[in-house]
Design a protein around this motif. Sequence first.
Motif, PDB file in Angstrom:
ATOM      1  N   GLU A   1     -58.262 103.336 -51.736  1.00 14.93           N
ATOM      2  CA  GLU A   1     -57.979 104.676 -52.263  1.00 14.93           C
ATOM      3  C   GLU A   1     -57.307 104.583 -53.628  1.00 14.93           C
ATOM      4  N   ILE A   2     -56.382 103.646 -53.792  1.00 11.72           N
ATOM      5  CA  ILE A   2     -55.714 103.449 -55.086  1.00 11.72           C
ATOM      6  C   ILE A   2     -56.749 103.037 -56.127  1.00 11.72           C
TER       7      ILE A   2
ATOM      8  N   SER B   1     -59.814 104.268 -60.810  1.00 10.77           N
ATOM      9  CA  SER B   1     -61.137 104.247 -61.454  1.00 10.77           C
ATOM     10  C   SER B   1     -61.483 105.612 -62.036  1.00 10.77           C
ATOM     11  N   ILE B   2     -61.275 106.662 -61.271  1.00 11.79           N
ATOM     12  CA  ILE B   2     -61.523 108.021 -61.779  1.00 11.79           C
ATOM     13  C   ILE B   2     -60.601 108.301 -62.967  1.00 11.79           C
TER      14      ILE B   2
ATOM     15  N   TYR C   1     -64.675  98.563 -66.800  1.00  9.44           N
ATOM     16  CA  TYR C   1     -65.059  99.634 -67.725  1.00  9.44           C
ATOM     17  C   TYR C   1     -65.058  99.094 -69.144  1.00  9.44           C
ATOM     18  N   MET C   2     -66.028  99.548 -69.936  1.00  7.61           N
ATOM     19  CA  MET C   2     -66.084  99.207 -71.350  1.00  7.61           C
ATOM     20  C   MET C   2     -66.343 100.453 -72.165  1.00  7.61           C
TER      21      MET C   2
ATOM     22  N   TRP D   1     -56.864 112.790 -59.714  1.00 10.29           N
ATOM     23  CA  TRP D   1     -56.758 111.681 -60.664  1.00 10.29           C
ATOM     24  C   TRP D   1     -55.496 111.853 -61.489  1.00 10.29           C
ATOM     25  N   TYR D   2     -55.137 110.807 -62.249  1.00 11.57           N
ATOM     26  CA  TYR D   2     -53.933 110.808 -63.062  1.00 11.57           C
ATOM     27  C   TYR D   2     -54.277 110.644 -64.536  1.00 11.57           C
ATOM     28  N   SER D   3     -53.493 111.287 -65.392  1.00 13.32           N
ATOM     29  CA  SER D   3     -53.575 110.908 -66.801  1.00 13.32           C
ATOM     30  C   SER D   3     -52.934 109.520 -66.887  1.00 13.32           C
TER      31      SER D   3
END
Length: 158
Positions: free
Chosen positions: A6-7, A12-13, A47-48, A124-126
Amino acid sequence: MSSRPEITRILSISTQKHINPHNDPRIYWAREVTFDYATNHACRVDYMQFKPKNNYISGLEKGDFFCYEVKSSVEDFHSKNGHNFLGDFNYYVMPEEVYKQVEKEIPYRVGVYVPAGKSRKGDWYSLKTVKKAIRQNREKPNIEMLFMMFRSAARDNV
């Protein structure tokens, strides 16, 4: 946060929203970008992102690549997987409590993002920078980096 999967999902989001908050097609990014496929040293970057200086030939050639590796726990950080920093600027994305436990192990040039405020929906988080990345010399040419990103982004569009 909660369980490790979950983390990872929330981080990721959060990373995707950080890279491209408004789904802008002029922001060039891809997830799970694989390099050196079908070799003994294949690696995958979570991620890129590519930021060209401008849309002219010289601006494209002088653009910067940003790599992001999501680490949900200290155990995840200590695993041999997912430390693939091939970009000009490279970052870990991890919970702040994980960062506090591993900060002395993070390479000098690698930056770190941690969750800040939750989104309005709370899904999601900033992200905020707790360690700024320092430019490093890439070993791969732009054309290879862009091709691998293109291939991975195209996979997501089928």
